[in-house]
Design a protein around this motif. Sequence first.
Motif, mmCIF file in Angstrom:
data_model
loop_
_atom_site.group_PDB
_atom_site.id
_atom_site.type_symbol
_atom_site.label_atom_id
_atom_site.label_comp_id
_atom_site.label_asym_id
_atom_site.label_seq_id
_atom_site.Cartn_x
_atom_site.Cartn_y
_atom_site.Cartn_z
ATOM 1 N N SER A 95 0.826 -1.204 0.000
ATOM 2 C CA SER A 95 0.000 0.000 0.000
ATOM 3 C C SER A 95 0.857 1.250 0.000
ATOM 4 O O SER A 95 2.058 1.196 0.250
ATOM 5 C CB SER A 95 -0.887 0.030 1.246
ATOM 6 O OG SER A 95 -1.727 -1.090 1.291
ATOM 7 N N GLY A 96 0.189 2.369 -0.220
ATOM 8 C CA GLY A 96 0.838 3.654 -0.027
ATOM 9 C C GLY A 96 1.007 3.894 1.460
ATOM 10 O O GLY A 96 0.502 3.135 2.293
ATOM 11 N N THR A 141 4.547 9.242 -1.816
ATOM 12 C CA THR A 141 4.754 8.118 -2.726
ATOM 13 C C THR A 141 5.873 7.233 -2.205
ATOM 14 O O THR A 141 7.025 7.670 -2.099
ATOM 15 C CB THR A 141 5.096 8.618 -4.144
ATOM 16 O OG1 THR A 141 4.045 9.478 -4.596
ATOM 17 C CG2 THR A 141 5.270 7.450 -5.110
ATOM 18 N N GLU A 200 8.348 -1.059 -7.108
ATOM 19 C CA GLU A 200 6.943 -0.692 -7.264
ATOM 20 C C GLU A 200 6.731 0.621 -6.521
ATOM 21 O O GLU A 200 7.437 0.897 -5.549
ATOM 22 C CB GLU A 200 6.031 -1.752 -6.635
ATOM 23 C CG GLU A 200 6.054 -3.097 -7.303
ATOM 24 C CD GLU A 200 5.159 -3.143 -8.526
ATOM 25 O OE1 GLU A 200 4.120 -2.445 -8.538
ATOM 26 O OE2 GLU A 200 5.496 -3.879 -9.464
ATOM 27 N N THR A 201 5.779 1.417 -6.934
ATOM 28 C CA THR A 201 5.438 2.627 -6.182
ATOM 29 C C THR A 201 3.956 2.591 -5.811
ATOM 30 O O THR A 201 3.131 2.029 -6.533
ATOM 31 C CB THR A 201 5.729 3.924 -6.968
ATOM 32 O OG1 THR A 201 4.980 3.923 -8.181
ATOM 33 C CG2 THR A 201 7.207 4.072 -7.260
ATOM 34 N N ARG A 202 3.659 3.191 -4.670
ATOM 35 C CA ARG A 202 2.284 3.328 -4.183
ATOM 36 C C ARG A 202 2.167 4.706 -3.539
ATOM 37 O O ARG A 202 3.127 5.199 -2.952
ATOM 38 C CB ARG A 202 1.945 2.260 -3.140
ATOM 39 C CG ARG A 202 2.107 0.823 -3.596
ATOM 40 C CD ARG A 202 0.992 0.418 -4.569
ATOM 41 N NE ARG A 202 0.986 -1.009 -4.842
ATOM 42 C CZ ARG A 202 1.711 -1.603 -5.766
ATOM 43 N NH1 ARG A 202 2.541 -0.904 -6.503
ATOM 44 N NH2 ARG A 202 1.627 -2.909 -5.958
ATOM 45 N N ASP A 203 0.994 5.315 -3.637
ATOM 46 C CA ASP A 203 0.864 6.636 -3.034
ATOM 47 C C ASP A 203 -0.425 6.794 -2.242
ATOM 48 O O ASP A 203 -1.374 6.042 -2.421
ATOM 49 C CB ASP A 203 0.995 7.747 -4.082
ATOM 50 C CG ASP A 203 -0.073 7.681 -5.143
ATOM 51 O OD1 ASP A 203 0.039 6.834 -6.033
ATOM 52 O OD2 ASP A 203 -1.042 8.459 -5.073
ATOM 53 N N SER A 204 -0.383 7.777 -1.368
ATOM 54 C CA SER A 204 -1.512 8.175 -0.525
ATOM 55 C C SER A 204 -1.494 9.696 -0.457
ATOM 56 O O SER A 204 -0.478 10.327 -0.748
ATOM 57 C CB SER A 204 -1.366 7.616 0.898
ATOM 58 O OG SER A 204 -1.249 6.216 0.892
#
Length: 148
Positions: free
Chosen positions: A7-8, A113, A131-135
């Motif tokens: 997850s972010g 990120t 991998e990248t994830r953002d909030s």
Amino acid sequence: MDRMRLSGPDIGITPKPGGRGVVGMPVYMWTRKSAETYGPNTASASAGAVTVTATARVTQIVWNMGDGNSVTCTTAGTPYEASFGKAPSPDCGYRYSQPSTSQPAGTYHVTATSTWTVDWNGGGQSGQLTETRDSAVDINVGEVQVLN
């Protein structure tokens, strides 16, 4: 990777969303650490006699502060405590120079990120993926003016 939930960041920030910060005061940014938000997160998969194991960890979080500036942090950050007072964050912080009223929505839209580095091995091979994830959150930053 399909067996991992990456997850972010689980964003922690001062000022808190819904609260109000002040121009020039320290902003602390952090993510709450869990396997899904910071790692390590490990999973394995098998096909016949071959098993592949992957371990994912966040190696950096880039905070877009909503005012055109960004901060890159290589730790999860330090959660703010009232005892810190006006001290800057020791590892992941920022200071706004303008109030958020300068923004069209009247808030700063802060995006965090995470870059996940995934090391894998199995079947006599190994490798690395990212991998990248953002909030995101919105925060208010006001301005204090003092008159003599």
